[in-house]
Design an enzyme around this catalytic site. Structure first.
Site, PDB file in Angstrom:
ATOM      1  CG  ASP A  35      20.596 -12.152  48.189  1.00  0.00           C
ATOM      2  OD1 ASP A  35      20.514 -13.350  47.839  1.00  0.00           O
ATOM      3  OD2 ASP A  35      21.586 -11.450  47.958  1.00  0.00           O
ATOM      4  CG  ASP A  62      13.433 -15.684  41.874  1.00  0.00           C
ATOM      5  OD1 ASP A  62      14.270 -15.285  41.044  1.00  0.00           O
ATOM      6  OD2 ASP A  62      12.903 -16.811  41.814  1.00  0.00           O
ATOM      7  CE1 TYR A 154      27.881 -11.647  34.635  1.00  0.00           C
ATOM      8  CE2 TYR A 154      29.717 -10.859  33.298  1.00  0.00           C
ATOM      9  CZ  TYR A 154      29.001 -10.852  34.487  1.00  0.00           C
ATOM     10  OH  TYR A 154      29.416 -10.045  35.526  1.00  0.00           O
ATOM     11  CE  LYS A 158      26.935  -8.150  34.527  1.00  0.00           C
ATOM     12  NZ  LYS A 158      26.237  -7.597  35.716  1.00  0.00           N
ATOM     13  CB  THR A 189      32.648 -11.689  44.684  1.00  0.00           C
ATOM     14  OG1 THR A 189      32.766 -12.531  43.526  1.00  0.00           O
ATOM     15  CG2 THR A 189      32.547 -10.238  44.246  1.00  0.00           C
TER      16      THR A 189
END
Length: 261
Positions: A35, A62, A154, A158, A189
């Site tokens: 992360d 990264d 986005y 996906k 989240t």
């Protein structure tokens, strides 16, 4: 003697990644968290050890930088001789925007991290898994894999990950490596909750289009991830599993021109 399995989780410091870390921890796996948020990763690793992980470590990652992916992969294999599961949970979101208003730089950033970064991880770990003759890889798709969305960077990303999953499954399968994806619905989240709190997501609209009238929790997705990585899913590869409280089915059902009385 049964060897302890090892899972690598990108984006493991929060959200679905963190929930996946905890699910593998409860099963007693070794865990390597990657992360960009190293402090959050350390917190997740400590929680994983307390939950029963054989070991849990954090390495900086990264996804936008190829050198970082290479260093992360090398570091993971320096700690563990083999990796049994890779969970690609690292990525970034995008708020709704008109197609013609989106800066191309935003498109480039989303694709560099969500698609190119996932590809780099899968190449790096896939080579070693195929050489070892076993392993499971999980990619992170979305409802936008199947439905149009006002997220013109986005959503296509996906869709690309679904194609990547299927290509990898066919390519890696003869070597004993399975590749699947999950497609989380609207998942509570921290990033999603922040968008709800900011008024850029409407939770009631989500519930109205869901068969099960609640948001998906990160733990729901983590259970699906763990199943797909387990021996119970040994004949499953190349699939994208929605975990969406029935949003895909209900959104289509309620849009039909005639509804039952």
């Amino acid at each position: 003697m049964t060897l302890t399995k090892t899972a690598v989780v990108t984006g493991g410091a929060s959200g679905i990644g963190e929930a996946s870390v905890m699910r593998f921890a409860r099963a007693g796996w070794n865990i390597v968290i990657g992360d960009i948020n190293e402090r959050g990763g350390e917190t997740a690793a400590e929680a994983a050890r307390e939950a029963g992980a054989a070991s849990a470590s954090v390495l900086p990652l990264d996804l936008g930088e190829e050198a970082s992916v290479t260093a992360f992969t090398t570091g993971a294999y320096e700690q563990h001789a083999r990796v049994d599961a890779v969970v690609n949970s690292g990525g970034i979101l995008q708020n709704g925007i008109r197609f013609t208003d989106m800066p191309v730089e935003e498109f480039d950033t989303v694709w560099r991290i969500n698609v190119r970064g996932t590809l780099l991880i899968n190449q790096a770990f896939g080579r070693r898994m195929m050489a070892a003759g076993s392993g499971s890889i999980i990619n992170m798709c979305s409802l936008t894999t199947y439905r149009a969305s006002p997220q013109p960077a986005y959503a296509p990303a996906k869709v690309a990950l679904k194609s990547m999953t299927e290509t990898m499954a066919a390519d890696f399968g003869p070597s004993g490596v399975r590749v699947n994806a999950v497609a989380p619905g609207y998942t509570r989240t921290p990033a999603m909750q922040a968008r709800i709190d900011a008024g850029v997501r409407d939770p009631q609209a989500i519930l109205d289009k869901s068969a099960i009238k609640r948001l998906v929790e990160p733990t729901d997705v983590a259970e699906a991830v763990f199943f797909l990585c387990s021996d119970a899913a040994s004949a499953i590869t190349g699939v994208v599993l929605p975990v969406d409280c029935g949003w895909l089915a209900t959104s289509a059902y309620t849009s039909y021109a005639s509804q039952p009385e």
